[in-house]
Design a protein around this motif. Structure first.
Motif, PDB file in Angstrom:
ATOM      1  N   ASN B  66       0.845  -1.193   0.000  1.00  0.00           N
ATOM      2  CA  ASN B  66       0.000   0.000   0.000  1.00  0.00           C
ATOM      3  C   ASN B  66       0.874   1.235   0.000  1.00  0.00           C
ATOM      4  N   THR B  67       0.407   2.233  -0.702  1.00  0.00           N
ATOM      5  CA  THR B  67       1.236   3.431  -0.851  1.00  0.00           C
ATOM      6  C   THR B  67       1.007   4.464   0.247  1.00  0.00           C
ATOM      7  N   ASN B  68      -0.127   4.348   0.947  1.00  0.00           N
ATOM      8  CA  ASN B  68      -0.378   5.394   1.939  1.00  0.00           C
ATOM      9  C   ASN B  68      -1.077   4.884   3.194  1.00  0.00           C
ATOM     10  N   THR B  69      -1.058   3.546   3.377  1.00  0.00           N
ATOM     11  CA  THR B  69      -1.769   2.998   4.531  1.00  0.00           C
ATOM     12  C   THR B  69      -0.888   1.996   5.263  1.00  0.00           C
ATOM     13  N   SER B  70      -0.806   2.136   6.566  1.00  0.00           N
ATOM     14  CA  SER B  70      -0.072   1.178   7.386  1.00  0.00           C
ATOM     15  C   SER B  70      -0.966   0.002   7.723  1.00  0.00           C
ATOM     16  N   VAL B  71      -0.324  -1.107   8.030  1.00  0.00           N
ATOM     17  CA  VAL B  71      -1.060  -2.327   8.377  1.00  0.00           C
ATOM     18  C   VAL B  71      -0.516  -2.842   9.690  1.00  0.00           C
ATOM     19  N   PRO B  95       3.036  -2.229  13.494  1.00  0.00           N
ATOM     20  CA  PRO B  95       2.546  -1.721  12.216  1.00  0.00           C
ATOM     21  C   PRO B  95       3.622  -1.844  11.148  1.00  0.00           C
ATOM     22  N   LEU B  96       3.177  -2.100   9.969  1.00  0.00           N
ATOM     23  CA  LEU B  96       4.084  -2.146   8.815  1.00  0.00           C
ATOM     24  C   LEU B  96       3.698  -1.014   7.889  1.00  0.00           C
ATOM     25  N   GLY B  97       4.595  -0.059   7.770  1.00  0.00           N
ATOM     26  CA  GLY B  97       4.313   1.143   7.015  1.00  0.00           C
ATOM     27  C   GLY B  97       4.131   0.869   5.532  1.00  0.00           C
ATOM     28  N   PRO B  98       3.593   1.831   4.836  1.00  0.00           N
ATOM     29  CA  PRO B  98       3.395   1.681   3.389  1.00  0.00           C
ATOM     30  C   PRO B  98       4.721   1.462   2.665  1.00  0.00           C
ATOM     31  N   LEU B  99       4.695   0.510   1.760  1.00  0.00           N
ATOM     32  CA  LEU B  99       5.858   0.172   0.912  1.00  0.00           C
ATOM     33  C   LEU B  99       7.056  -0.324   1.733  1.00  0.00           C
ATOM     34  N   GLN B 100       6.775  -0.804   2.945  1.00  0.00           N
ATOM     35  CA  GLN B 100       7.858  -1.343   3.775  1.00  0.00           C
ATOM     36  C   GLN B 100       7.838  -2.873   3.750  1.00  0.00           C
TER      37      GLN B 100
END
Lengths: 254, 387
Positions: B66-71, B95-100
């Motif tokens: 995801n480009t703008n949403t953490s999971v 949390p896993l940040g966007p594009l991480q």
């Protein structure tokens, strides 16, 4: 060498030449006379001794001839002893010079002794043929007879210079006391091919020139001891030929 | 009024339902695309292929595309009935940040027999789970140690070369490959050969020399690491003494013996009847003979197979009738070989003596002729004078 001999030896051969030589030596006439005297001994000894017997006895010239012959023989001995010195150089360090000097001195002494022995034998044998004349006269003519030995010695030196360097020498190791090893090394040296050729050649040369000397001695003895040619030939020929036969026998037994 | 109330209540209820139903529908439609873009981007086993009993690691790289949403990630775990987990599961929320990308690494041990296995990696989100299966292989195929070439036989103190090859038939690379040569009295050089990494399907030649003191067995051990797990392969090579069928074989022929004054002169030819080249062929005499100059020793030189060279030796032998002649040569490794052949002297020495006698006869004859000429000349001279 031949040139030196022809210059020194014939000087006093004729008293007439000696006298003139002291006043103006080197003129062509005297040299011709000296050469004539020299050649006369070698080529026509009968004529030489016919003249000589009328002169007083003198051993100076014969002694000089024998001395020159001895020196040339010593030079040959030096060459001949060189391989032996090389063979023993390791075993007896520092003895090289002594061995060489001993060989040279022994050769010179033996030459003079042989002069006396030849003269003695000829004198004794000629006495059996009722020969007359003094021993000094016999000694004198035997000394003149050594002249061919000088020529023979010079040829021998040339032959030795050619063959001695070819001799392969087996050096005896330092500290060797085993006589068998020394005997083997000596035997090997004596039977080296070059050494054998050298020995055989020198022996044949010495036989030829000894016979030449014998030829001179026969005429010399004939005039000095007032013998017939046949008796003189027997007095000289028998011992000389016996000696040569013994030499040839040794040559064959090598 | 009653109908109005009913209608109102119904409308309110419908409105409530409508409002709440819209909210549920909006939530479902907005979160599902977010967790769907979280996935395992790569799986790495170390080693790539396990031996039974090997320990190793497996790393799962989880990526949020995801480009703008953490999971929010919860409870990462590894499970399989055959591949045993040694480390713990990931029991925390992060949390896993966007594009991480985040790695999840587990220590495992392959207790399973050879075969293919599919362990499961699972990861919980707040509303769903991620399950990921990957292939891991257990293969007990070892490295191959191949004997390429070795001498047929060995000899005491002679250096010989043994040619080996190490091959990797496995599906994965191995590390720290070392060939160790041991054995009582083998004198191996080098005793350890480091090969390093060996790729799957690759081969590498390894040579070493042995200089045995006695018949023995050379023990070859190839040590290597599969991942961090040491393994080895053992091979035994018998070192037996004997005659090499292909080695050079010098044979003397055309032997002729002559002698001169106790010095024997032996000439002849040396033929190489072997298949290998004989280097620095030398000929000399042995006791009871004593080598003498000029040919104490004779160096024939190198003789190829079926080649020959002439020799010449000189010696003294006393009363010996037979003398051993030694032929020595070297092989390509510099080992010295000798062979001895006997030469009879008795008959030859007689010939030599005759030859020697012949050589001495010429000067004797010349001397006799000279004396005869001299004596004959004088006899003629004396007769002429008498006449």
């Amino acid at each position: 060498m031949v040139g030196q001999i022809t210059y020194y030896i014939p000087y006093p051969i004729c008293n007439r030449v000696v006298i003139t030589a002291t006043t103006s030596s080197g003129s062509p006439a005297k040299e011709i006379e000296m050469e004539n005297s020299f050649l006369k001994i070698l080529i026509n000894p009968n004529a030489f001794f016919q003249d000589k017997i009328n002169e007083s006895e003198s051993l100076k010239i014969p002694a000089l001839i024998v001395l020159i012959s001895a020196i040339i023989s010593a030079a040959t001995a030096y060459l001949m002893v060189t391989p032996s010195v090389k063979m023993m150089s390791s075993m007896v360090a520092g003895m090289d010079t002594i061995i060489v000097l001993a060989a040279i001195v022994a050769t010179i002494v033996i030459t003079f002794i042989s002069w006396l022995v030849y003269a003695g034998v000829f004198y004794i044998l000629s006495t059996m043929f009722k020969g007359k004349g003094t021993f000094n006269r016999t000694l004198e003519i035997v000394g003149y007879g050594f002249l061919p030995q000088i020529l023979g010695g010079l040829i021998t030196i040339v032959v030795a210079l050619e063959y001695v360097p070819r001799v392969v020498v087996q050096s005896i190791p330092a500290g060797t006391t085993d006589s068998q090893v020394i005997l083997d090394a000596t035997t090997n040296l004596m039977h080296d091919p070059a050494m054998m050729v050298l020995t055989q050649t020198i022996t044949l040369i010495s036989i030829v020139f000894l016979l030449w000397s014998a030829n001179i001695w026969i005429f010399g003895l004939q005039h000095s001891r007032l013998l017939s040619v046949r008796d003189a030939a027997l007095c000289v020929g028998v011992p000389v030929v016996l000696y040569i036969i013994y030499t040839i026998y040794k040559l064959g037994a090598m | 009024m009653k109908n109005n109330q009913i209608f109102t209540i119904t409308c309110i209820a419908l409105l409530f339902c409508a409002v709440t139903g819209f909210a549920d529908a909006d939530l479902t439609q907005s979160l599902a695309p977010i967790t769907g873009k979280v996935f395992v981007s790569s799986t790495t086993y170390y080693p790539e292929v396990f031996f039974t009993g090997d320990k190793g690691t497996v790393t799962f790289d989880v990526m949020n595309s995801n480009t703008n949403t953490s999971v929010m990630l919860n409870h990462g775990s590894f499970s399989d009935p055959d591949i045993r987990l040694l480390s713990n599961t990931y029991d925390f929320s992060n949390p896993l940040g966007p594009l991480q990308t985040r790695p999840f690494t587990f220590s495992i041990v392959a207790d399973a027999p050879p075969g293919d296995y599919y362990p499961t990696f699972s990861l919980s989100f707040y509303d769903s789970n991620l399950y990921h299966k990957t292939l891991v292989q257990v293969d007990n195929t070892p490295l191959e140690l191949t004997l390429l070439d070795k001498p047929d036989t060995f000899a005491q103190g002679n250096k010989k070369t043994i040619y080996m090859q190490v091959s990797n038939p496995r599906k994965n690379d191995v590390r720290n490959v070392v060939l160790v040569v041991s054995g009582n009295g083998t004198g191996a050089t080098p005793s350890r050969s480091f090969v390093g990494d060996l790729a799957a399907g690759a081969s590498v030649p390894v040579n070493f020399t042995v200089t045995p003191d006695q018949p023995t067995t050379a023990i070859l051990i190839v040590n290597y690491d599969n991942g961090d797990n040491p393994h080895s392969v053992v091979m035994e090579i018998p070192i037996t003494f004997g005659v090499d069928k292909t080695q050079a074989n010098p044979v003397m022929s055309n032997v002729q013996v002559t002698s001169a004054a106790g010095i024997y002169h032996v000439t002849g030819d040396v033929n190489n009847a072997g298949l290998q080249t004989a280097y620095t062929m030398m000929v000399t005499s042995l006791p009871p003979a004593v080598p003498q100059d000029p040919y104490k020793n004779y160096v024939v030189g190198a003789l190829k197979s079926d080649d020959f060279g002439s020799f010449e030796v000189t010696f003294s032998a006393g009363n010996a009738t037979v003398v051993p002649i030694q032929l020595s040569f070297k092989d390509a490794d510099g080992n010295v070989y000798t062979s001895v052949q006997e030469v009879k002297l008795s008959a030859s020495s007689q010939n030599g003596s005759q030859a020697n006698a012949g050589s001495n006869m010429l000067p004797v004859i010349i001397g006799i002729v000279i004396v005869i000429l001299f004596v004959g000349g004088w006899i003629l001279y004396v007769r002429r004078i008498k006449k």
